[in-house]
Design a protein around this motif. Sequence first.
Motif, PDB file in Angstrom:
ATOM      1  N   GLY A 212       0.791  -1.216   0.000  1.00  0.00           N
ATOM      2  CA  GLY A 212       0.000   0.000   0.000  1.00  0.00           C
ATOM      3  C   GLY A 212       0.823   1.266   0.000  1.00  0.00           C
ATOM      4  N   MET A 213       2.136   1.149  -0.162  1.00  0.00           N
ATOM      5  CA  MET A 213       3.031   2.311  -0.135  1.00  0.00           C
ATOM      6  C   MET A 213       3.364   2.742  -1.557  1.00  0.00           C
ATOM      7  SD  MET A 213       6.789   2.671   1.703  1.00  0.00           S
ATOM      8  CE  MET A 213       6.098   2.532   3.348  1.00  0.00           C
ATOM      9  N   ARG A 214       3.358   4.036  -1.801  1.00  0.00           N
ATOM     10  CA  ARG A 214       3.796   4.553  -3.092  1.00  0.00           C
ATOM     11  C   ARG A 214       5.275   4.262  -3.275  1.00  0.00           C
ATOM     12  NH1 ARG A 214       4.219   9.716  -3.424  1.00  0.00           N
ATOM     13  NH2 ARG A 214       3.863   9.944  -5.673  1.00  0.00           N
ATOM     14  N   TYR A 215       5.657   3.847  -4.477  1.00  0.00           N
ATOM     15  CA  TYR A 215       7.074   3.619  -4.746  1.00  0.00           C
ATOM     16  C   TYR A 215       7.898   4.858  -4.400  1.00  0.00           C
ATOM     17  CZ  TYR A 215       6.541  -0.805  -7.389  1.00  0.00           C
ATOM     18  OH  TYR A 215       6.320  -2.110  -7.775  1.00  0.00           O
ATOM     19  N   ALA A 216       7.365   6.026  -4.732  1.00  0.00           N
ATOM     20  CA  ALA A 216       8.103   7.271  -4.487  1.00  0.00           C
ATOM     21  C   ALA A 216       8.320   7.527  -3.004  1.00  0.00           C
ATOM     22  CB  ALA A 216       7.368   8.450  -5.120  1.00  0.00           C
ATOM     23  N   ASP A 217       7.559   6.857  -2.150  1.00  0.00           N
ATOM     24  CA  ASP A 217       7.676   7.049  -0.702  1.00  0.00           C
ATOM     25  C   ASP A 217       8.358   5.872  -0.005  1.00  0.00           C
ATOM     26  OD1 ASP A 217       6.268   9.457  -0.903  1.00  0.00           O
ATOM     27  OD2 ASP A 217       4.332   8.444  -0.700  1.00  0.00           O
ATOM     28  N   ASP A 218       8.860   4.913  -0.771  1.00  0.00           N
ATOM     29  CA  ASP A 218       9.368   3.663  -0.196  1.00  0.00           C
ATOM     30  C   ASP A 218      10.896   3.683  -0.107  1.00  0.00           C
ATOM     31  OD1 ASP A 218       9.886   1.119   0.648  1.00  0.00           O
ATOM     32  OD2 ASP A 218       8.842   0.113  -0.993  1.00  0.00           O
ATOM     33  N   PRO A 219      11.445   3.732   1.103  1.00  0.00           N
ATOM     34  CA  PRO A 219      12.904   3.732   1.244  1.00  0.00           C
ATOM     35  C   PRO A 219      13.570   2.426   0.822  1.00  0.00           C
ATOM     36  CG  PRO A 219      11.832   4.529   3.249  1.00  0.00           C
ATOM     37  CD  PRO A 219      10.771   3.907   2.398  1.00  0.00           C
ATOM     38  N   THR A 220      12.781   1.377   0.553  1.00  0.00           N
ATOM     39  CA  THR A 220      13.363   0.137   0.047  1.00  0.00           C
ATOM     40  C   THR A 220      14.080   0.381  -1.276  1.00  0.00           C
ATOM     41  OG1 THR A 220      11.561  -1.100   1.079  1.00  0.00           O
ATOM     42  CG2 THR A 220      12.838  -2.264  -0.579  1.00  0.00           C
ATOM     43  N   ILE A 221      13.577   1.323  -2.057  1.00  0.00           N
ATOM     44  CA  ILE A 221      14.217   1.677  -3.321  1.00  0.00           C
ATOM     45  C   ILE A 221      15.381   2.613  -3.037  1.00  0.00           C
ATOM     46  CG2 ILE A 221      13.909   2.826  -5.545  1.00  0.00           C
ATOM     47  CD1 ILE A 221      10.901   1.999  -5.323  1.00  0.00           C
ATOM     48  N   MET A 222      16.578   2.211  -3.466  1.00  0.00           N
ATOM     49  CA  MET A 222      17.743   3.086  -3.331  1.00  0.00           C
ATOM     50  C   MET A 222      17.846   4.053  -4.503  1.00  0.00           C
ATOM     51  SD  MET A 222      21.814   2.184  -3.193  1.00  0.00           S
ATOM     52  CE  MET A 222      22.555   2.669  -4.748  1.00  0.00           C
ATOM     53  N   SER A 223      17.630   3.515  -5.721  1.00  0.00           N
ATOM     54  CA  SER A 223      17.910   4.330  -6.900  1.00  0.00           C
ATOM     55  C   SER A 223      17.048   3.895  -8.072  1.00  0.00           C
ATOM     56  CB  SER A 223      19.392   4.187  -7.278  1.00  0.00           C
ATOM     57  OG  SER A 223      19.683   4.842  -8.492  1.00  0.00           O
ATOM     58  N   TRP A 224      16.594   4.876  -8.825  1.00  0.00           N
ATOM     59  CA  TRP A 224      16.063   4.644 -10.158  1.00  0.00           C
ATOM     60  C   TRP A 224      17.230   4.690 -11.136  1.00  0.00           C
ATOM     61  CZ3 TRP A 224      11.326   2.981  -9.914  1.00  0.00           C
ATOM     62  CH2 TRP A 224      10.449   3.473  -8.949  1.00  0.00           C
ATOM     63  N   GLN A 225      17.180   3.818 -12.140  1.00  0.00           N
ATOM     64  CA  GLN A 225      18.281   3.762 -13.098  1.00  0.00           C
ATOM     65  C   GLN A 225      17.741   3.948 -14.507  1.00  0.00           C
ATOM     66  OE1 GLN A 225      21.291   0.239 -13.483  1.00  0.00           O
ATOM     67  NE2 GLN A 225      22.020   1.779 -12.041  1.00  0.00           N
ATOM     68  N   LEU A 226      18.346   4.879 -15.250  1.00  0.00           N
ATOM     69  CA  LEU A 226      17.830   5.237 -16.569  1.00  0.00           C
ATOM     70  C   LEU A 226      17.728   4.019 -17.482  1.00  0.00           C
ATOM     71  CD1 LEU A 226      19.747   8.548 -17.374  1.00  0.00           C
ATOM     72  CD2 LEU A 226      17.777   8.189 -15.876  1.00  0.00           C
ATOM     73  N   ALA A 227      18.735   3.175 -17.456  1.00  0.00           N
ATOM     74  CA  ALA A 227      18.761   2.002 -18.325  1.00  0.00           C
ATOM     75  C   ALA A 227      19.893   1.095 -17.887  1.00  0.00           C
ATOM     76  CB  ALA A 227      18.951   2.400 -19.787  1.00  0.00           C
ATOM     77  N   ASN A 228      19.847  -0.140 -18.317  1.00  0.00           N
ATOM     78  CA  ASN A 228      20.996  -1.018 -18.181  1.00  0.00           C
ATOM     79  C   ASN A 228      21.966  -0.730 -19.316  1.00  0.00           C
ATOM     80  OD1 ASN A 228      22.581  -3.360 -17.300  1.00  0.00           O
ATOM     81  ND2 ASN A 228      21.859  -4.291 -19.211  1.00  0.00           N
TER      82      ASN A 228
END
Length: 447
Positions: A212-228
Motif C-alpha cells: 500500500g506504499m507509493r514507490y516514491a515514498d518507499d525507502p526500500t528503493i535506493m535508486s532509479w536507473q535510466l537504463a541497463n
Amino acid sequence: MTHSIDRRAFLAGSAVLAGCTAAGPHPATGGHRPAAFIRRDGMRLMAGTEPYRFVGANVWYAAWLGADAPYGDRARLRRELDTLRAMGVTNLRIMASGEEGPLRNSIKPGFRDAGEDYNAALLGGLDFALAEMAARGMRAVLALTNFWEWSGGMMTYLTYVNGGRYIDMNDPAHPWPAFANMNAQFYASEAAQALYRDWIRTIVTRTNGVTGMRYADDPTIMSWQLANEPRPAGDMAHADLPQFTGWVEGTARFIKSLDPNHLVSTGSEGLKGSLEQPDIALAAHRPDAIDYLTVHIWPNNWGWVDQRDLPGTYDGGQAQVADYIARHEALARQLGKPMVIEEFGYPRDGGSNDPAAPTTYKDRFYRQIHAATLRSMDESGPIVGTNFWAWNGEARAAHADYRFRDGDRQYMGDPPHEPQGWYGIFTGDSTIRLIADHAAAIGRVPA
C-alpha cells in the motif's frame, strides 16, 4: 499480509553459509524494513546519519519470480532472498522494465508492449519482490529500460514507433556495431521517448499493491536507473554526444520531478560505455540529478582474459582490472560523487557453464574487486558498494546445451541470450563464502 521471514526458509538459506564468517551486524530476521532514504553526501551515500555501504547482487528476474502467474515462483523468490540476506547481501539491482517485441532472445513475457495495457502480473511481481526485500532490510536499484536486447529495451521501443524496423544483436547480416548504432536513434526519437516516459511515470508513481506504499515514498528503493548499460552509440561516427548527455540529464530531472526522495543513476558501464572517452563518462555523470558513478567490469567479454586459457591470461587481465578501477576512482573524485561497481562477472574454470566446474579464477577476480572496494572505503574513497553479476541461486539450466528457450522458468542471473551458468553464482559455489566474508569486512569499516 505479514512481511516476517519464515524461520524454516531462513535456516535453509543460512545452511548455504556453513563455516562462513558472520555476514555483518544485521542478521536476516524480520522487522528490518528500511526506514531512511539513501541520500548523497559528497562521495558518500548516507542512510540517516550513517554511511551506507553495501554488498549487492544482480537479480534482474526478481519481478518474474514474484509474479502470481504460471511463470512465477514466489516460494523460490523468498528462498533466494533468505540466502542472499544470510550472505550479507543487502542491495539488489533488478529490472523494472521489459519491452515485448520481435527481437530474438528477449525475455517473455514483458512488462509492456506498444500500448498502454501493461502486464498486471509482472507489476504485481515487482510489488511482491519489493515487499519481500523490505522485510529483509534490503534495498533495490530499479532499471527502467535496457540498451541490450535481452529484455527488449531501446531497440524494441524503436520498433513501436518506426513501423517495426529493427536489427537483432549478433545478426551476421548486421555485424557490430550496427545494433548499437541503430539503438542511438532512441535518444532522438520523440515518439519513443514519449512511450519511455509514460513507463517511467507509471512505475515511479505506482502504489505497491502488497504494502500500500507509493514507490516514491518507499525507502526500500535506493535508486532509479535510466537504463541497463546505455551507450551513446556503437562508435563515435554515430554518436551525437549533446543529444545523449541531454537525454541523461533530461530523463534524470524528469524522474526527480516525479520523485524527489530517491537517487537516480545512469546504469553506465563507465568508460567502456562511453566509447573509451573520459569526457563522455564525465558528461554523463556530471548533472546534479545523477547521484553517483556506475562502473561495470567484464574482463572476458572485453578480451582482457580468455576463458579457454585463464591460467595463461589471468594476470594480464588482473592488471587491466586494477587500472580500470583506478581510472574510475579518479573520475569519481573529479566529479565529487560516490561510485558503485554494479556489475562484475567472470567465467568458471575452462569457461564451463556447469555448476560442478570449479571457480578458481573467478574467486581470485572477486577477491581483487573486494580488496579494491575495502581499500577505497578504508581511505574514505568514492567506492560505496558492489553488485556482483549475478545470482543464479538454486536454478539450473533446463537443457544440455545450457541455452534458454521460450517457456523456460529456471530464471537465473545469466540472461536468456547467454549460456545459462556462464557468469552467475549458484548455491554451493565457493564464491559465496568470499561474498559473506566481504560483507562482514565492510561491516567493520569505521563510520
